[in-house]
Design a protein around this motif. Structure first.
Motif, short mmCIF file in Angstrom:
data_model
loop_
_atom_site.label_atom_id
_atom_site.label_comp_id
_atom_site.label_asym_id
_atom_site.label_seq_id
_atom_site.Cartn_x
_atom_site.Cartn_y
_atom_site.Cartn_z
N LEU A 100 0.83 -1.20 0.00
CA LEU A 100 0.00 0.00 0.00
C LEU A 100 0.87 1.25 0.00
O LEU A 100 2.02 1.23 0.46
N LEU A 101 0.32 2.33 -0.49
CA LEU A 101 1.05 3.59 -0.62
C LEU A 101 1.70 4.00 0.71
O LEU A 101 2.85 4.47 0.74
N VAL A 102 0.99 3.83 1.82
CA VAL A 102 1.46 4.27 3.11
C VAL A 102 2.72 3.53 3.55
O VAL A 102 3.49 4.02 4.38
N ALA A 103 2.97 2.34 2.97
CA ALA A 103 4.12 1.52 3.38
C ALA A 103 5.26 1.53 2.37
O ALA A 103 6.31 0.95 2.61
N LEU A 104 5.06 2.19 1.24
CA LEU A 104 6.08 2.18 0.18
C LEU A 104 7.16 3.22 0.43
O LEU A 104 6.97 4.19 1.15
N ASP A 105 8.29 3.01 -0.21
CA ASP A 105 9.45 3.91 -0.08
C ASP A 105 10.00 4.27 -1.45
O ASP A 105 9.65 3.66 -2.47
N GLY A 106 10.90 5.25 -1.47
CA GLY A 106 11.71 5.55 -2.65
C GLY A 106 10.92 5.94 -3.89
O GLY A 106 9.88 6.60 -3.82
N GLU A 107 11.44 5.52 -5.04
CA GLU A 107 10.87 5.93 -6.32
C GLU A 107 9.44 5.45 -6.50
O GLU A 107 8.61 6.15 -7.07
N LYS A 108 9.15 4.23 -6.03
CA LYS A 108 7.80 3.69 -6.16
C LYS A 108 6.81 4.59 -5.42
O LYS A 108 5.75 4.95 -5.95
N HIS A 109 7.15 4.95 -4.20
CA HIS A 109 6.27 5.83 -3.42
C HIS A 109 6.14 7.19 -4.09
O HIS A 109 5.03 7.74 -4.20
N SER A 110 7.25 7.75 -4.56
CA SER A 110 7.22 9.08 -5.18
C SER A 110 6.33 9.10 -6.41
O SER A 110 5.56 10.05 -6.63
N ALA A 111 6.41 8.05 -7.23
CA ALA A 111 5.60 7.98 -8.45
C ALA A 111 4.12 7.91 -8.13
O ALA A 111 3.30 8.63 -8.73
N LEU A 112 3.75 7.09 -7.15
CA LEU A 112 2.35 6.95 -6.79
C LEU A 112 1.84 8.19 -6.07
O LEU A 112 0.69 8.62 -6.27
N ARG A 113 2.68 8.76 -5.23
CA ARG A 113 2.27 9.96 -4.50
C ARG A 113 2.03 11.12 -5.46
O ARG A 113 1.12 11.94 -5.26
N SER A 114 2.80 11.19 -6.53
CA SER A 114 2.60 12.26 -7.51
C SER A 114 1.24 12.13 -8.18
O SER A 114 0.59 13.12 -8.50
N VAL A 115 0.79 10.88 -8.38
CA VAL A 115 -0.54 10.66 -8.94
C VAL A 115 -1.60 11.12 -7.94
O VAL A 115 -2.54 11.84 -8.29
N MET A 116 -1.46 10.73 -6.68
CA MET A 116 -2.45 11.10 -5.67
C MET A 116 -2.53 12.61 -5.48
O MET A 116 -3.62 13.17 -5.32
N ASN A 117 -1.39 13.28 -5.50
CA ASN A 117 -1.39 14.72 -5.29
C ASN A 117 -2.16 15.47 -6.36
O ASN A 117 -2.62 16.60 -6.14
N ARG A 118 -2.30 14.85 -7.54
CA ARG A 118 -3.06 15.50 -8.62
C ARG A 118 -4.56 15.24 -8.49
O ARG A 118 -5.35 15.81 -9.25
N LEU A 119 -4.94 14.40 -7.54
CA LEU A 119 -6.36 14.05 -7.39
C LEU A 119 -7.08 14.97 -6.41
O LEU A 119 -8.15 15.50 -6.72
N LEU A 120 -6.49 15.13 -5.21
CA LEU A 120 -7.16 15.89 -4.15
C LEU A 120 -6.77 17.36 -4.22
O LEU A 120 -6.19 17.93 -3.30
N THR A 121 -7.10 18.00 -5.33
CA THR A 121 -6.79 19.41 -5.54
C THR A 121 -7.87 20.29 -4.93
O THR A 121 -9.00 19.84 -4.70
N PRO A 122 -7.56 21.56 -4.65
CA PRO A 122 -8.58 22.47 -4.13
C PRO A 122 -9.82 22.53 -5.03
O PRO A 122 -10.95 22.62 -4.54
N THR A 123 -9.61 22.49 -6.35
CA THR A 123 -10.75 22.54 -7.28
C THR A 123 -11.64 21.31 -7.12
O THR A 123 -12.87 21.40 -7.10
N ARG A 124 -11.00 20.14 -6.99
CA ARG A 124 -11.76 18.91 -6.81
C ARG A 124 -12.53 18.93 -5.50
O ARG A 124 -13.69 18.53 -5.43
#
Length: 426
Positions: A100-124
């Motif tokens: 799960l995202l909460v347990a991942l590290d390094g590049e894998k976590h960074s790639a997935l977190r970048s996707v999530m950060n684009r989801l929960l935007t102020p506009t959304r």
């Protein structure tokens, strides 16, 4: 009870710590901001604010691999050498929730977190606001008409469940089904199941639905978060892995429940028991924001998080060998007297309150924090608009200064099992 007796308790299994974990953390603080974790040889506990931030920000030397099971869960491998990163990754599948995202590290976590950060935007979140307000109004008016309600299960849980369902785009016909499954699931960090404190069956159940949703959104995109996930790309421009997106959607849906629902219950306790506070908030809704931040500091929904040292390192001047498990007490750090003046007292206009650690710090800071804040603020405004007074039911919970409360048996979550409130109509 003496500090020595408290120090001997096992934080992960002793249910007597549930009612007042802060007394336990204070007893541990007396041994220093970083100290041995009782009953778990070689593990450490952090109660200091500065030390907690140091570890939370150090994603190079500390892994989140053990965050779902806790630092009290034995390592499924024998650490060898001064860098066990490869050994940890080879054994990741032995950790419940290790993918799960909460347990991942390094590049894998960074790639997935970048996707999530684009989801929960102020506009959304703003687009989700209309549903949030309407549903909160409905729930509160029904409760006021009855003269009261059980806040946690009748209001908080259905509210946050359907808000995240609306945000993601979960079909209306599945929402009640999901709520029932989550309602009946044990809490994360379940103290009643020492062998398996984190239960994954709910995520597996939800995952089958989210897989179908994303397959459908690939062919029939809509204006919702699920469609964004179905067509998401990693930072390097490559298509996001479908199963990764299924896990992300499932985790977002499930993880969003606890933080917000428990925050509402914890906040209501202060509203009814701090003299004059209810009247202040009713008179000026802008005070709800600093009020919630102080509640998050004093009574945040997450008591602890865990890390695993993946290489030889230090916390301050303390040597930490690779393989050391670290329990970070967010609750204790948020009451560290070296950082906060009168740390155990409620203070509405506390200076620099936004620095609290209720949502963590560093690369694993809770992505749903803006949503949690918005949800609780919206429903509190509805409570104030529709009532002239709120109190806890004295037959169920006693009177102020002598409350009888029950908490979920979780070493991770700080949340009430129930809270019966009496509501006087406006």
């Amino acid at each position: 009870m003496s500090a020595q007796a408290l120090n001997e308790k096992d934080y992960f299994t002793d249910l007597s710590v549930l009612l007042d974990p802060y007394a336990y953390f204070e007893a541990m603080r007396e041994q220093g901001p970083v100290c041995p974790l009782p009953n778990h040889e070689g593990a450490l506990m952090i109660t200091g604010f500065a030390e907690a931030i140091e570890v939370l920000r150090n994603h190079k030397d500390f892994s989140s691999l053990n965050s779902t099971v806790g630092a009290g869960f034995p390592l499924p491998f024998k650490p060898e050498g001064n860098d066990i990163t490869a050994l940890m990754e080879a054994n990741r599948d032995k950790y419940m929730g290790g993918d799960l995202l909460v347990a991942l590290d390094g590049e894998k976590h960074s790639a997935l977190r970048s996707v999530m950060n684009r989801l929960l935007t102020p506009t959304r979140l703003k687009a989700n606001q209309e549903f949030m307000v309407e549903y909160a109004e409905q729930l509160v008016k029904e409760a006021v008409a009855k003269g009261g309600c059980e806040l946690v299960n009748e209001i908080a849980t259905p509210f946050v469940t359907l808000v995240i369902a609306d945000l993601l785009g979960v079909p209306a016909e599945d929402r009640e089904k999901f709520r029932e499954v989550i309602d009946n699931a044990p809490p994360p960090g379940n103290m009643n199941n020492e062998a398996m404190p984190t239960e994954m069956s709910v995520l597996v159940f939800l995952g089958t639905f989210f897989y179908e949703y994303l397959i459908d959104r690939k062919e029939n995109p809509r204006e919702d978060v699920l469609s964004q996930l179905a067509h998401a790309k990693y930072p390097d421009g490559s298509d996001a892995d479908l199963l990764d997106m299924v896990k992300m959607a499932t985790f977002m849906f499930a993880a969003g429940q606890d933080t917000s629902a428990k925050l509402l219950g914890n906040a209501m306790r202060y509203i009814v028991d701090v003299p004059g506070l209810q009247e202040q908030l009713r008179a000026d809704y802008s005070l709800i924001t600093p009020f919630l931040e102080e509640v998050l500091r004093l009574e945040g929904s997450t008591k602890i998080t865990s890390r695993l040292a993946c290489r030889d390192t230090k916390i301050g001047d303390i040597e930490v060998p690779a393989g050391t498990q670290v329990l970070i007490s967010l609750a204790a750090a948020n009451r560290d007297p070296r950082r906060w003046e009168n740390p155990n007292q409620f203070q509405l206009h506390r200076p620099r309150i936004m620095e609290h650690l209720a949502f963590g710090r560093g690369v694993h800071t809770c992505a749903g924090a803006p949503l949690a804040r918005a949800e609780v603020k919206v429903i509190l405004e509805r409570f104030f608009e529709n009532t002239s007074h709120i109190d806890l039911n004295p037959e169920k919970h006693g009177t102020a200064g002598n409350r009888k409360l029950e908490f979920e048996p979780s070493f991770i979550i700080r949340g009430l099992s129930n809270l019966q409130v009496d509501l006087t109509p406006a």
